[in-house]
Design an enzyme around this catalytic site. Structure first.
Site, PDB file in Angstrom:
ATOM      1  N   HIS A 293       1.023  -1.324   0.609  1.00  0.00           N
ATOM      2  CA  HIS A 293       0.106   0.167  -0.233  1.00  0.00           C
ATOM      3  C   HIS A 293       0.522   1.023   0.477  1.00  0.00           C
ATOM      4  CE1 HIS A 293      -3.547   2.507   0.551  1.00  0.00           C
ATOM      5  NE2 HIS A 293      -4.404   1.637   1.097  1.00  0.00           N
TER       6      HIS A 293
ATOM      7  N   GLU B 140      -2.291  -0.661  -6.458  1.00  0.00           N
ATOM      8  CA  GLU B 140      -1.640  -1.609  -5.793  1.00  0.00           C
ATOM      9  C   GLU B 140      -2.196  -2.723  -6.697  1.00  0.00           C
ATOM     10  OE1 GLU B 140      -4.087  -0.598  -1.784  1.00  0.00           O
ATOM     11  OE2 GLU B 140      -4.793   1.144  -2.854  1.00  0.00           O
TER      12      GLU B 140
END
Length: 342
Positions: free
Chosen positions: A176, A307
């Site tokens: 992330h 992501e």
């Protein structure tokens, strides 16, 4: 040649362990990764003049990573992204997960993989982290052995995720990191030019759960197949930002999926992955309250995430790519972050 340097980053409260930092350095990149959450805390990339800047958002000290923050740089799991209402059914049994994002379960729950200490093993060109997620952790079935490996090769940062389960469980792992190619602490990402190689995306409801529709990007704000300058694009389509899964080919082979170019510095980030999806998030929930490294503040749209992942809520959508890992199988996915200048 890659050098790997190991140091102490800080101690966890109540004698719960020591967090270490590993600095990986190649001729083109320098990356700092800590054993708390396998978190990337710094990533230095040269611009077209050869000047290095840190291009990821984050903190200088451990205590800040132990407080609530939006997953800066961390590995998230056991299941990244959202699971609707924190429930799913496997073999006739309903599982209830921790609810930590409105009515849903996000990024593995209250104490996901980002909030635990991992065991490091130094490699010649990087670092491998491992842990065992016990049966029932955050409500998930079965014990899960997990390995996350970061390696450097010139301008490439390669992240590999492996997992093995003692019983059938959903697994979806990602990193992330929030990027700003102008340098972390720059006020926004509006001057970044973005391309995402996807013909379809997943529309979401008001709680950011995919509706189940797989929508073509053609003629929408989500058509990023040709480069768009982010700020102008958000204005043109009157949207608040992106927080959506883009659907990639379901091949499990390495595929190009995204490119971001910052004209001012010349920095380019290209992303390749074996995953079937990529969540493009433009830091819509950043609000300037967190103080980052070097006194930086992180207002809305001051960083972006790419992501790589399975599709959100896949465990409740049979027509999404399979997310279940069975005993005897191995979860194995790789993502390549490739930096250059143009």
């Amino acid at each position: 040649m890659v050098s790997v340097t190991r140091s102490v980053f800080g101690d966890l409260p109540s004698g719960a362990g020591t967090v270490e930092k590993f600095q990986l350095q190649s001729d083109q990149l320098r990356v700092d990764i800590i054993s708390w959450g396998c978190t990337i805390t710094a990533l230095e990339v040269k611009d077209r003049q050869g000047r290095a800047s840190d291009v990821v958002l984050g903190f200088a000290e451990l205590k800040e990573y132990l407080q609530k923050h939006p997953y800066f740089g961390a590995v998230v799991g056991r299941v990244a992204n959202r699971i609707a209402k924190g429930t799913f059914t496997l073999d006739g049994k309903e599982y209830k997960l921790a609810i930590n994002n409105g009515p849903n379960s996000l990024h593995g729950g209250v104490r996901g993989f980002d909030k635990v200490l991992w065991t490091p093993r130094v490699l010649s060109n990087g670092i491998e982290f491992s842990r065992v997620s016990p049966d029932g952790e955050e409500g998930y079935p079965g014990e899960l052995k997990v390995w996350v490996t970061y390696t450097l090769d010139g301008g490439e940062l390669v992240v590999n995720y492996r997992a093995q389960a003692s019983q059938t469980t959903p697994v979806n792992l990602t990193n992330h990191s929030y990027f700003n190619l102008a340098g972390q602490g720059s006020p926004n990402i509006y001057d970044h030019e973005v391309t995402i190689e996807a013909d379809a995306f997943l529309p979401v409801d008001e709680t950011l759960i995919p509706t189940g529709e797989i929508a073509p990007v053609q003629g929408t704000a989500f058509d990023l197949r040709k480069p768009v300058e982010l700020g102008k694009h958000l204005q043109e389509f009157h949207i608040n930002g992106f927080d959506h899964n883009f659907c990639l080919k379901r091949s499990k082979e390495k595929q190009f999926c995204a490119r971001v170019h910052h004209a001012g510095s010349g920095r380019v980030l290209e992303v390749y992955t074996t995953q079937p999806g990529i969540q493009f998030y433009t830091g819509n929930f950043l609000d300037g309250t967190l103080k980052g490294k070097t006194g930086a503040v992180y207002p809305k749209h001051s960083g972006f995430c790419l992501e790589t992942q399975n599709w959100p809520n896949a465990v409740n959508q049979p027509h999404f790519p399979p997310v279940l890992l069975k005993p005897g199988e191995e979860y194995n996915h790789t993502t390549w972050f490739v930096f250059s200048v143009a």
